[in-house]
Design an enzyme around this catalytic site. Structure first.
Site, mmCIF file in Angstrom:
data_model
loop_
_atom_site.group_PDB
_atom_site.id
_atom_site.type_symbol
_atom_site.label_atom_id
_atom_site.label_comp_id
_atom_site.label_asym_id
_atom_site.label_seq_id
_atom_site.Cartn_x
_atom_site.Cartn_y
_atom_site.Cartn_z
ATOM 1 C CD GLN A 66 -2.713 1.270 2.217
ATOM 2 O OE1 GLN A 66 -2.367 1.660 3.457
ATOM 3 N NE2 GLN A 66 -3.961 1.168 2.202
ATOM 4 C CB CYS A 117 -4.271 7.237 6.602
ATOM 5 S SG CYS A 117 -3.306 7.638 8.015
ATOM 6 C CG ASP A 152 -16.371 -2.861 13.403
ATOM 7 O OD1 ASP A 152 -15.304 -2.732 13.802
ATOM 8 O OD2 ASP A 152 -17.286 -1.783 13.537
ATOM 9 C CG ASN A 212 -11.631 -3.254 6.445
ATOM 10 O OD1 ASN A 212 -11.633 -1.905 6.771
ATOM 11 N ND2 ASN A 212 -11.190 -4.092 7.282
ATOM 12 N N GLY A 267 -8.500 -6.717 9.855
ATOM 13 C CA GLY A 267 -7.479 -5.894 10.688
ATOM 14 C C GLY A 267 -7.317 -6.159 11.859
ATOM 15 N NE ARG A 268 -10.266 -2.196 14.662
ATOM 16 C CZ ARG A 268 -11.244 -1.603 14.564
ATOM 17 N NH1 ARG A 268 -11.228 -0.818 15.975
ATOM 18 N NH2 ARG A 268 -12.293 -1.896 14.167
HETATM 19 C C1 LIG Z 1 -3.034 0.803 14.485
HETATM 20 C C2 LIG Z 1 -3.831 0.652 12.940
HETATM 21 C C3 LIG Z 1 -3.200 1.119 11.986
HETATM 22 C C4 LIG Z 1 -3.854 1.149 10.632
HETATM 23 N N1 LIG Z 1 -3.040 1.400 9.500
HETATM 24 C C5 LIG Z 1 -3.355 1.187 8.426
HETATM 25 C C6 LIG Z 1 -2.722 1.374 7.144
HETATM 26 O O1 LIG Z 1 -1.541 1.681 7.081
HETATM 27 N N2 LIG Z 1 -3.417 1.227 5.873
HETATM 28 C C7 LIG Z 1 -4.738 1.055 5.763
HETATM 29 O O2 LIG Z 1 -5.439 0.953 4.516
HETATM 30 N N3 LIG Z 1 -5.402 0.953 6.845
HETATM 31 C C8 LIG Z 1 -4.757 0.914 8.158
HETATM 32 N N4 LIG Z 1 -5.604 0.914 9.396
HETATM 33 C C9 LIG Z 1 -7.214 0.463 9.064
HETATM 34 C C10 LIG Z 1 -7.540 -1.026 8.825
HETATM 35 O O3 LIG Z 1 -6.754 -1.651 7.840
HETATM 36 C C11 LIG Z 1 -8.875 -1.254 8.874
HETATM 37 O O4 LIG Z 1 -9.461 -0.668 7.710
HETATM 38 C C12 LIG Z 1 -9.790 -0.665 10.307
HETATM 39 O O5 LIG Z 1 -8.997 -1.146 11.226
HETATM 40 C C13 LIG Z 1 -11.153 -1.459 10.080
HETATM 41 O O6 LIG Z 1 -10.901 -2.739 9.938
HETATM 42 P P1 LIG Z 1 -10.960 -3.798 11.253
HETATM 43 O O7 LIG Z 1 -12.145 -3.730 12.109
HETATM 44 O O8 LIG Z 1 -11.081 -5.121 10.420
HETATM 45 O O9 LIG Z 1 -9.737 -3.504 11.867
HETATM 46 C C14 LIG Z 1 -5.074 0.927 10.587
HETATM 47 C C15 LIG Z 1 -5.802 0.496 11.595
HETATM 48 C C16 LIG Z 1 -5.128 0.621 12.995
HETATM 49 C C17 LIG Z 1 -5.970 0.373 14.153
#
Ligand SMILES: Cc1cc2nc3c(=O)[nH]c(=O)nc-3n(C[C@H](O)[C@H](O)[C@H](O)COP(=O)(O)O)c2cc1C
Length: 320
Positions: free
Chosen positions: A54, A84, A185, A183, A207-208
């Site tokens: 990315q 971001c 939650d 994507n 992600g998380r």
């Molecule tokens: C600490 C942190 C860093 C993240 N860094 C990026 C990143 O570099 N690029 C990106 O597209 N999303 C980034 N995200 C967002 C996640 O990719 C994702 O879209 C967001 O957390 C919601 O999805 P989830 O519920 O699966 O975590 C970041 C999220 C967190 C919490």
């Protein structure tokens, strides 16, 4: 994910279950010139797992050049960050801030499309301070010839608060022809099935939740195959912490002790599955060395039987 999904972490997570694609943290593209050798070093591939690199920036020529370099260095996908939410990103008019600037966004997407030889994707938020333009922005991405779109359905102003609005994923999926990745939650393997059902999305991105439960991909594949999903125990978590520690130490530039901070970041997510997570985490976070942390993690996680951990494939309460 910035600061938490470096190559070491991706390697450990991908080893637990089938993942179709792993993504790098964003690579910031700014300034007058970009270092090709730095960019090429971001292309750290795992055997048999596709890699998306990315990039985040707003200079069309530089971003196109960066995308071409990582694609030629072996990235399976080049992804544009349109999500971001940080103040630093907004000040520089990159990430989610680009959602407010459709003219620049169209130029950026068009230039990148012409420059990048392989798959090019974008990952966008639902908007900056409103979701009114979510579909317009998604259409802009599609009209620029981008191969697929990942949607994190929160606004920039939400950061990570509140819940992701899967209705926006459904809307974009309905209106676009390119594949749409849902994507936000997907905390349980069962939630991924609900995301597919509710939005008709083509794939899911985690992600998380994958940092909290690294076996979630395995559980999802087991659910899809109609098999009983794996249920990790505290011993599995303790072993996972040790694996992370080894992988982070092996790649740590300043010696193994510099893996302590990154490992504590990971514990911030892993502790979310245990009872009384905050005090559990505090106990581990204050330990000053890797050795002490690992010893305490073995003891603390190791004592927890499966039923005390919130790591089943399906949530125990109402659907999440
Ligand atoms: C600490 C942190 C860093 C993240 N860094 C990026 C990143 O570099 N690029 C990106 O597209 N999303 C980034 N995200 C967002 C996640 O990719 C994702 O879209 C967001 O957390 C919601 O999805 P989830 O519920 O699966 O975590 C970041 C999220 C967190 C919490």
């Amino acid at each position: 994910m910035e600061g938490v999904t470096n190559a070491a972490v991706r390697e450990v997570l991908a080893s637990y279950g089938p993942v179709g694609l792993v993504c790098t943290e964003f690579v910031r593209i700014s300034g007058g010139r970009i270092s090709h050798s730095y960019l090429k070093r971001q292309v750290e591939k795992l055997p048999g797992v596709a890699l998306s690199v990315q990039v985040m920036g707003n200079d069309p020529e530089l971003m196109g050049e960066a995308g071409a370099v990582v694609a030629r260095a072996g990235a399976d996908v080049v992804d544009l960050n349109l999500g971001c939410p940080t103040n630093a990103a907004v000040r520089k008019n990159v990430g989610a801030a680009l959602l407010k600037d459709p003219v620049l966004l169209a130029r950026l997407l068009g230039t990148m499309r012409r420059a990048v030889p392989g798959l090019l994707s974008a990952k966008l938020r639902a908007g900056f301070d409103t979701t009114d333009d979510a579909l317009n922005n998604a259409r802009l991405v599609e009209d620029s010839g981008i191969d697929y779109l990942a949607v994190h359905p929160r606004r920039r102003v939400d950061h990570y608060r509140g819940s992701a609005d899967w209705g926006i994923v459904a809307l974009i999926r309905r209106e676009l022809s390119i594949p749409v990745v849902g994507n936000g939650d997907i905390w349980y393997a069962g939630s991924a099935l609900r995301m597919f059902e509710q939005t008709n999305c083509d794939a899911v991105m985690l992600g998380r939740p994958a940092l909290r439960n690294p076996w979630i991909f395995r559980q999802l594949s087991e659910l899809l195959a109609g098999r009983e999903p794996f249920r990790p125990s505290g011993v599995d978590l303790a072993l996972h912490v040790r694996r992370l520690s080894r992988a982070l130490s092996a790649r740590a530039d300043d010696g193994p002790s510099s893996a302590l901070g990154p490992l504590k970041e990971q514990l911030g997510y892993l502790c979310r599955s245990v009872p009384d997570a905050a005090s559990f985490q505090r106990r581990l976070q204050r330990l000053p060395t890797l050795a002490l942390l690992l010893e305490a993690s073995d003891e603390a996680f190791g004592a927890l039987p499966v039923e005390r951990l919130d790591l089943a494939a399906l949530p125990s309460g109402p659907p999440q």
